[in-house]
Design an enzyme around this catalytic site. Structure first.
Site, PDB file in Angstrom:
ATOM      1  N   ARG A  74      11.369   8.114 -29.696  1.00 53.50           N
ATOM      2  CA  ARG A  74      11.371   7.121 -28.616  1.00 53.50           C
ATOM      3  C   ARG A  74      11.735   7.778 -27.284  1.00 53.50           C
ATOM      4  NH1 ARG A  74      14.847   2.069 -30.160  1.00 53.50           N
ATOM      5  NH2 ARG A  74      13.920   1.242 -28.253  1.00 53.50           N
ATOM      6  N   VAL A 108      16.481  -0.600 -23.351  1.00 59.27           N
ATOM      7  CA  VAL A 108      17.303   0.614 -23.416  1.00 59.27           C
ATOM      8  C   VAL A 108      16.583   1.811 -22.796  1.00 59.27           C
ATOM      9  CG1 VAL A 108      18.585  -0.171 -25.447  1.00 59.27           C
ATOM     10  CG2 VAL A 108      16.458   1.142 -25.750  1.00 59.27           C
ATOM     11  N   HIS A 124      22.066  -3.947 -24.131  1.00 57.11           N
ATOM     12  CA  HIS A 124      21.861  -3.267 -25.415  1.00 57.11           C
ATOM     13  C   HIS A 124      22.027  -1.750 -25.327  1.00 57.11           C
ATOM     14  CE1 HIS A 124      19.318  -6.973 -26.766  1.00 57.11           C
ATOM     15  NE2 HIS A 124      20.590  -7.225 -26.719  1.00 57.11           N
ATOM     16  N   SER A 198      10.960 -12.164 -25.917  1.00 60.15           N
ATOM     17  CA  SER A 198      10.551 -13.174 -26.913  1.00 60.15           C
ATOM     18  C   SER A 198      11.634 -14.233 -27.095  1.00 60.15           C
ATOM     19  CB  SER A 198      10.253 -12.477 -28.250  1.00 60.15           C
ATOM     20  OG  SER A 198      11.351 -11.671 -28.640  1.00 60.15           O
TER      21      SER A 198
END
Ligand code: APR
Length: 254
Positions: A74, A108, A124, A198
């Site tokens: 990531r 993040v 987060h 969401s």
């Protein structure tokens, strides 16, 4: 005859123009146009990877190398991404002294930071920070870490020598109390916008209702409807990277 979307944009722009304080809650959808995968969208991370295998303290205890491999992937992916027009508009609003604009993010990827957002509230954590997995006194405070972890040389806590972990909030973990307090204070505002989320992960998904209960005008910007759509005063179906610049242009034009 102006379109329904144009009417909505003008309505929101006039609310923002009249506001002394605006709070914007953002989610993965704001970074989608930058090439950062969302979590639950068509190519969302959780469609390919199981959060319980990668984003819980138990998963890390079970297989830290696997979890670090995923976070390194990531990091590499996000490192090649740049803030998009949505990030840029919010950064400029956060720097504008004529009204207080606070951005609260679940993301993040730190693209809001890279765009220059002031006083960003990160609920987060950050992909680019690491902290001690044992939670040793000195290592509980996260440190900046942009390295890609090698499977045979996992990051270590510089204080206790134990394993270090990504400083993101995992499922089943509590958020940092300071961040939650700042976000709760920010929910006392004239306009509360929820963009590209969401709206199913709490406590982040609960702030729109808190703001509304305190009298804020609430609006949502999303490609599709969410559980928040029926709650907010205005639900705009559109891409963040198109809708936010359109509102910004309306603000600048009058
Ligand atoms: N513009 C606006 N909205 C968009 C765009 C876009 N360009 N692209 C996608 N969206 C919307 C999707 O319709 C969806 O409602 O963004 C939302 C992304 O939802 P998720 O993938 O669930 O991401 P998010 O809401 O940020 O997830 C919340 O869950 O997995 C955990 O900790 C993780 O912070 C994350 C949290």
């Amino acid at each position: 005859m102006i379109s329904g979307m144009e009417q909505q944009l003008r309505a929101l722009a006039s609310r923002v123009r009249a506001a002394r304080s605006v709070t914007v809650m953002t989610g993965a959808g704001v970074s989608a146009a930058s090439g950062v995968p969302t979590f639950r969208g068509p190519e969302g991370l959780w469609r390919t990877f199981r959060p319980e295998d990668l984003a819980t303290p138990e998963a890390f205890a079970r297989d830290p190398a696997l979890v670090w491999e995923w976070y390194s992937w990531r990091r590499t992916r996000v490192a090649s991404c740049r803030p998009n027009a949505a990030h840029e508009v919010l950064a400029r609003w956060s720097q504008d002294a004529s009204r207080q604009v606070l951005v609260v993010t679940q993301n993040v990827d730190d693209l809001h930071l890279r765009a220059g957002t002031r006083d960003l509230i990160r609920l987060h954590g950050s992909l680019w920070e690491t902290k001690c997995f044992n939670g040793c006194v000195a290592g509980v405070r996260a440190w900046r870490d942009e390295d890609v972890a090698a499977p045979d040389r996992l990051p270590r806590c510089p204080h206790c020598g134990g394993l270090a972990r990504p400083a993101v909030v995992w499922f089943g973990e509590s958020l940092d109390t300071t961040d939650v307090e700042r976000a709760t204070r920010a929910a006392r505002c004239d306009v509360f916008l929820t963009v590209g989320t969401s709206a199913i992960v709490y406590p982040a998904a609960g702030f729109a209702r808190i703001a509304q209960a305190r009298g804020a005008f609430t609006a949502e910007i999303n490609l599709e409807s969410t559980p928040a759509s029926s709650l907010v005063d205005l639900s705009i179906l559109g891409a963040a990277e198109d809708v936010l610049p359109a509102i910004d242009r309306l603000l600048l034009s009058n």
